[in-house]
Design an enzyme around this catalytic site. Sequence first.
Site, short mmCIF file in Angstrom:
data_model
loop_
_atom_site.label_atom_id
_atom_site.label_comp_id
_atom_site.label_asym_id
_atom_site.label_seq_id
_atom_site.Cartn_x
_atom_site.Cartn_y
_atom_site.Cartn_z
N ARG A 276 0.83 -1.18 -0.20
CA ARG A 276 -0.23 0.35 0.46
C ARG A 276 1.34 1.40 0.05
O ARG A 276 0.61 2.25 -1.11
CB ARG A 276 -0.78 -0.05 1.20
CG ARG A 276 -1.90 0.69 0.87
CD ARG A 276 -2.83 1.22 3.08
NE ARG A 276 -3.07 -0.01 3.14
CZ ARG A 276 -4.33 -0.31 2.92
NH1 ARG A 276 -4.81 0.06 2.69
NH2 ARG A 276 -4.22 -1.70 3.86
N CYS A 342 -25.85 -4.41 -7.99
CA CYS A 342 -27.49 -4.10 -7.17
C CYS A 342 -26.84 -4.81 -6.15
O CYS A 342 -27.70 -5.75 -5.68
CB CYS A 342 -28.03 -5.22 -8.13
SG CYS A 342 -28.73 -3.99 -9.97
N GLU A 343 -26.29 -3.43 -5.15
CA GLU A 343 -26.44 -3.95 -3.63
C GLU A 343 -26.10 -2.63 -2.63
O GLU A 343 -26.08 -1.84 -3.65
CB GLU A 343 -24.94 -4.58 -3.41
CG GLU A 343 -24.22 -5.95 -4.50
CD GLU A 343 -24.79 -7.31 -3.21
OE1 GLU A 343 -24.61 -6.80 -2.56
OE2 GLU A 343 -24.43 -8.54 -4.02
N1 LLP Z 1 3.11 -8.68 2.97
C1 LLP Z 1 2.20 -9.81 3.96
C2 LLP Z 1 2.33 -11.40 3.79
C3 LLP Z 1 1.10 -9.32 3.61
O1 LLP Z 1 -0.06 -10.36 4.15
C4 LLP Z 1 0.86 -8.06 3.13
C5 LLP Z 1 -0.87 -7.83 2.63
C6 LLP Z 1 1.34 -7.44 3.39
C7 LLP Z 1 3.17 -8.44 2.73
C8 LLP Z 1 1.47 -6.20 2.43
O2 LLP Z 1 0.59 -4.50 3.36
P1 LLP Z 1 0.57 -3.46 2.80
O3 LLP Z 1 2.18 -2.93 3.07
O4 LLP Z 1 -0.20 -3.30 1.74
O5 LLP Z 1 0.39 -3.47 4.55
N2 LLP Z 1 -7.13 -5.14 0.44
C9 LLP Z 1 -6.45 -4.54 2.09
C10 LLP Z 1 -5.78 -5.16 2.71
C11 LLP Z 1 -5.01 -6.99 2.71
C12 LLP Z 1 -3.99 -6.64 3.49
C13 LLP Z 1 -2.93 -7.78 3.00
N3 LLP Z 1 -2.03 -8.31 3.24
C14 LLP Z 1 -7.07 -3.32 2.19
O6 LLP Z 1 -7.76 -2.91 0.40
O7 LLP Z 1 -6.73 -2.53 3.24
#
Ligand code: LLP
Length: 418
Positions: A276, A342-343
């Site tokens: 992110r 449609c939700e």
């Molecule tokens: N490493 C592992 C093992 C992870 O499970 C994740 C994210 C990352 C790295 C990367 O994390 P980041 O730097 O992006 O925070 N769909 C959700 C976020 C799910 C994150 C899952 N794992 C959202 O839209 O907020």
Amino acid sequence: MHLFKYHGRELFAEDIAVTELTEKYGTPLYIYSYNTLLRHFQAYTDAFKDYPHIICFALKANPNIAILRLFAKNGGGADIVSGGELYKALKAGIPPKKIVYAGVGKTKEEIRFALRSKILMFNVESEDELREINRIAGVMRLKAPIALRINPDIDPETHPYIATGLKRHKFGIPIEDGLEYYRVASRLKNIKVIGIHKHIGSQITKVSPFVDALRRILFLMDKLSTEGLNIQYLDIGGGLGISYRDEEPPVPEDLARNLIPLLKGRRLALIVEPGRSIVGNAGILVTKTLYLKKGEEKEFVIVDAGMNDLIRPSLYGAYHQLLPVVRKKRNTTLCDVVGPVCESSDFLAKERELKRVKQGEYLAVMGAGAYGFSMSSNYNSRPRAAEVMVRGREHFLIRERETYRDLIRSERIQGFLK
Ligand code: LLP
């Protein structure tokens, strides 16, 4: 920092007006800024430059292969969680020796594929998985390089759906069992223990959970080394947050400044798995207003992007800023910005004070570069959006808009139905 700014009344992506892009490519449209992506990636490499490290971009945040190629060209690796992600990382030119593979449910086929590809390491999440990798590596006459994913039981103080490092979560191995698991792993013939991994959650807006989690991991590593188990790779996961609204999350530099001193005197290579914080604010989703509908308490702004394009508001109640693509002098009004799906949960914003928009006008959903397109679907048989990368005044289509044909490409009407 990102490069989506107003010049006069018009929102620009780097040096090009967003309206120019919507005219050419239509909506809904994901737009990414090349220079923002690069800058965010380099913020990590700069922050950790004095310590041996690999920045393994978490593909799940945004696996477009053009974006992956950009990171690969700048020395990046990949954090993957599936065979599909491995395939994409390799296609994008990410060296296998910079790929780490996490996830609680790796299949036999996926394990074989990763062993064949000679990735850096598997981040193993259970004893069953460890034994399965050992068995498959045996059949292939290989030694599988692994790290154990340790669950340090730390509260990252984020949304419950995206916290992963607490005992009640399905991820990793409880830290108190760590030593025992490492003993087991070190006795398996086709396993080569090389690392330790942790990831405590996502959209974390403080440094302290990272520091606390690392302290716990280092404590375990010290115990391991007294038993002659020496770890070469320390993978601290991802999780750094971004500003969607008014959050003031730490930057990679803050993370490095707080974590690297704890590693002094240890001969390790550090792995970081950001997703992110690299792509989130480097992308927007542009959508067109289709209709306005006056409800009793609020106005509904009906736009052409739905929960199938960006599910974060529906799934987590996530806040994404909405900006007019062309600013106008208008009064504000309370509205729900909703999609065509449609939700009732199909919304981009709920009860939001927005400057009035008119039919045909465009809105930019900010902070849509991470977990935006990657979580999109064809729900309601809606073709998925196009993706464009902007660099200066140049723009490149990096994913074509899906067509109706794409919707049925893999479906079959078999003979018995004819
Ligand atoms: N490493 C592992 C093992 C992870 O499970 C994740 C994210 C990352 C790295 C990367 O994390 P980041 O730097 O992006 O925070 N769909 C959700 C976020 C799910 C994150 C899952 N794992 C959202 O839209 O907020």
